[in-house]
Design an enzyme around this catalytic site. Structure first.
Site, PDB file in Angstrom:
ATOM      1  N   LYS A 157       0.789  -1.248   0.000  1.00 10.65           N
ATOM      2  CA  LYS A 157       0.000   0.000   0.000  1.00 10.65           C
ATOM      3  C   LYS A 157       0.819   1.295   0.000  1.00 10.65           C
ATOM      4  CE  LYS A 157      -2.021  -1.474   3.707  1.00 10.65           C
ATOM      5  NZ  LYS A 157      -2.881  -1.823   4.842  1.00 10.65           N
ATOM      6  N   ASP A 192      -5.320  -5.471  10.910  1.00  9.24           N
ATOM      7  CA  ASP A 192      -6.640  -4.822  10.911  1.00  9.24           C
ATOM      8  C   ASP A 192      -7.787  -5.796  10.627  1.00  9.24           C
ATOM      9  OD1 ASP A 192      -5.782  -5.064   8.294  1.00  9.24           O
ATOM     10  OD2 ASP A 192      -6.350  -3.049   7.670  1.00  9.24           O
TER      11      ASP A 192
HETATM   12  C1  BGC Z   1      -1.902  -5.734   4.006  1.00 11.54           C
HETATM   13  C2  BGC Z   1      -2.752  -6.431   5.053  1.00 11.54           C
HETATM   14  C3  BGC Z   1      -3.898  -5.540   5.471  1.00 11.54           C
HETATM   15  C4  BGC Z   1      -4.661  -5.038   4.261  1.00 11.54           C
HETATM   16  C5  BGC Z   1      -5.813  -4.128   4.620  1.00 11.54           C
HETATM   17  C6  BGC Z   1      -2.757  -5.192   2.878  1.00 11.54           C
HETATM   18  O1  BGC Z   1      -1.980  -4.453   2.006  1.00 11.54           O
HETATM   19  O2  BGC Z   1      -0.939  -6.624   3.490  1.00 11.54           O
HETATM   20  O3  BGC Z   1      -1.969  -6.806   6.167  1.00 11.54           O
HETATM   21  O4  BGC Z   1      -4.731  -6.258   6.333  1.00 11.54           O
HETATM   22  O5  BGC Z   1      -3.789  -4.360   3.391  1.00 11.54           O
HETATM   23  O6  BGC Z   1      -5.394  -3.007   5.304  1.00 11.54           O
END
Ligand code: BGC
Length: 474
Positions: A157, A192
Site C-alpha cells: 500500500k 486490521d
Molecule cells: C496488508 C494487510 C492488510 C490489508 C488491509 C494489505 O496491504 O498486506 O496486512 O490487512 O492491506 O489493510
C-alpha cells in the site's frame, strides 16, 4: 452504442460464472498451501488470538492504527454490553515517512502517541511504575510468533520504509518509545482484519470472517488451530492445551491481497499490467491491485487514457489530472457509480478530472460510466471469490455458532463508500455458493475495527500477563 474498442477491453473485467469458479478453486488451493508451509504467496499467518469476544469485555485501552490513509491514535473504552466509546486523533503520514528510514517513521509514531497523551489525555491508570500498555494494529503482512511479536514480511500500500523488513515490529516500536522516554509499551500486535473480526464479534455476535476492502484488502477468519499444519504437531498441541494463548481455535490472517501473484488465474488486463509495472511493489499484491481502494482509481485512469489516446473520449484531449500517475483516486469511481443523473457524472468529470465542459459529449458520459462500472464490478466479484474460498475452506470444521449463518464483518473505504459494492459481492456469492449458500451469509460493517480490535487484543494480552504473574507468584 459503445465504440468497438470497448469490446476488446471487456473480457478481462466481465467475469463469467466459470471464470469465477476457476478463481475460487485456485484461491482455496493457495489458502491451503499457506496453511501447510511458510513462504507461500498467501501467507496464512497465525495471529495467536484464540477466540472472538462475546461483547461482555470491559476496560480502557490505548490503541494505535497504522496502515490505512492515516496514522490513528485512540483510546477505546469497552463498556461490556457490545458497546464502546472512543476518542481518537489522526496524524498524517507523508510519503517521505512512508519511504524513508524505518526508525524515522517509528519515531514519528511514538511522537504522535506522546502528542495524543498530552493534548487529548488518557484515562488509563497503570500500576505505579508500570508503563501504559498499547495495542498496535499494524496492517501489513507480519509473521507473528506471539501476540506481542512478529517480523515484517513485506510492505504494501505505498509504504516502503527502509530497514524494517525482517525486523520485529513490536520491538521497533518499543525501541522508539524508549528512545523518546515515553512511558508506553506495546503489548499486543494485531492485523486490521483480525481487529475487524474481533470488533464485529464484540458488537454483533460471533463472526467467521473479518475483511478489509479499503486502501488495501485482506481477510482473517477463525478455524481450528490444528489446520495450521506448518506450526508442527508439537507446537499445535502446546497451543491447544497450555500456554498463554491456548485454544482449540485460532484467528488466521490470510493476507489474501497476495493471491495469485504468479498470475495463473486473475484476469490481468493491459491496464492492470501497467499499474503493476509502475508500482513500488511490482509482481506483489496481485489480488489487492484489482480490488482495493488504492488502485481502483488508477486502473480507471489507465482505461480512460487509453480511450483518449484512441481518440474516442473527450475529443482526444487529456488533462494534467488524467496524465498524472495516481492523478485521481477511487472517490472518482464512487462518484460516478453513485451518480443519479448524467449531470452528476459530468460534474465528477469536470470537477475531479478537470476536463473542460466543452469536451464532454453525451457519449463521453456513457463511456466513463462504462469504465467505472467495469472496474467496480470486477472488484466486487473478486472480493466475493475471497469470501467464498474461505467459506468453502472452513466448511468441515466450523464452530457451532457459524453453522446456521456465517457472519462477515467488513471495514474499509471501498466497502463503505463504493455504491453497490455489497450488492455486487452478493450477486457473485450467489453464483458461487448457490442461493441458499449466499442467504446464509450476513455481511455487516464492523465500525472502527482497527481501534476496537487493538483494544480487545490488548485486553487478551493483559489477561495473559496477569495469569503468568499469578503463576509465577505461586
Ligand atoms: C496488508 C494487510 C492488510 C490489508 C488491509 C494489505 O496491504 O498486506 O496486512 O490487512 O492491506 O489493510
Amino acid at each position: 452504442m459503445l465504440p468497438d474498442i470497448c469490446k476488446d477491453i471487456e473480457p478481462n473485467f466481465l467475469l463469467c460464472d466459470s471464470a469465477l469458479e476457476h478463481i475460487v478453486t485456485h484461491f482455496r488451493r493457495e489458502l491451503q498451501a499457506g496453511l501447510e508451509q511458510r513462504g507461500e504467496d498467501v501467507a496464512m499467518i497465525p495471529s495467536f488470538v484464540p477466540g472472538v469476544p462475546d461483547g461482555s469485555e470491559q476496560g480502557t485501552f490505548l490503541a494505535l492504527d497504522l496502515g490505512g490513509t492515516n496514522l490513528r491514535v485512540c483510546e477505546v473504552r469497552l463498556l461490556g454490553n457490545h458497546k464502546f466509546e472512543m476518542k481518537q486523533q489522526k496524524y498524517k503520514v507523508s510519503d517521505e515517512l512512508k519511504e524513508g528510514e524505518a526508525t524515522v517513521l517509528l519515531d514519528y509514531i511514538a511522537d504522535s502517541v506522546d502528542a495524543f497523551l498530552t493534548e487529548i489525555g488518557s484515562d488509563v491508570a497503570p500500576e505505579k511504575g508500570e508503563p501504559l500498555l498499547l495495542g498496535f494494529t499494524f496492517s501489513f503482512p507480519v509473521e507473528q510468533t506471539a501476540i506481542d511479536s512478529g517480523t515484517l514480511l513485506t510492505w504494501t500500500k505505498g509504504f516502503n520504509a527502509k530497514n524494517a523488513i525482517g525486523n520485529d515490529v513490536v520491538k521497533l516500536l518499543n525501541d522508539a518509545f524508549e528512545r523518546k522516554h515515553i512511558h508506553v509499551r506495546c503489548s499486543a500486535l494485531v492485523n486490521d482484519t483480525v481487529g475487524t473480526l474481533l470488533s464485529r464479534s464484540y458488537q454483533h455476535g460471533p463472526a467467521l470472517i473479518g475483511a478489509i476492502f479499503g486502501t488495501g484488502t485482506n481477510g482473517a477468519y477463525i478455524d481450528k488451530t490444528s489446520t495450521i499444519k506448518k506450526l508442527g504437531e508439537k507446537h499445535i498441541c502446546e497451543l491447544e492445551e497450555c500456554g498463554e494463548h491456548a485454544g482449540e481455535y485460532m484467528v488466521i490472517n490470510t493476507e489474501w491481497g497476495a493471491f495469485d501473484n504468479k498470475r495463473q488465474c486473475l484476469p490481468v488486463s493491459i491496464f492492470d499490467a501497467k499499474l503493476d509495472r509502475m508500482s513500488i511493489n511490482p509482481r506483489k499484491q496481485a489480488f489487492e491491485k484489482m480490488v482495493s481502494g488504492m488502485y481502483l482509481g488508477e486502473i480507471t485512469r489507465n482505461i480512460l487514457l487509453h480511450l483518449i489516446d484512441s481518440n474516442v473520449l473527450f475529443g482526444g484531449y487529456s488533462t494534467d489530472v488524467l496524465n498524472e500517475h495516481y492523478g485521481f483516486d477511487t472517490s472518482f469511481v464512487s462518484a460516478v457509480e453513485g451518480a443519479k443523473t448524467d449531470e452528476d457524472v459530468i460534474t465528477a468529470i469536470t470537477d475531479i478530472l478537470k476536463v473542460k465542459r466543452k469536451y464532454v459529449e453525451p457519449r463521453d458520459v456513457e463511456l466513463v460510466r462504462w469504465a467505472t462500472k467495469l472496474v467496480a464490478h470486477r472488484a466486487a466479484f473478486l472480493a466475493a471469490t475471497a469470501i467464498a474460498a474461505v467459506v468453502q475452506l472452513t466448511e468441515k470444521h466450523r464452530r457451532a455458532e457459524d453453522k446456521e449463518t456465517i457472519d462477515v464483518g467488513v471495514d474499509g473505504s471501498v466497502a463503505q463508500y463504493l455504491p453497490g459494492f455489497e450488492t455486487n459481492v452478493r450477486v457473485a456469492l450467489r453464483k458461487l455458493l448457490g442461493e441458499a449458500g449466499e442467504k446464509r451469509i450476513t455481511i455487516g460493517l464492523a465500525k472502527d475495527g482497527s481501534g476496537v480490535g487493538a483494544a480487545l487484543t490488548a485486553l487478551q494480552a493483559k489477561k495473559a500477563i496477569e495469569r503468568s504473574k499469578k503463576a509465577a507468584a505461586k
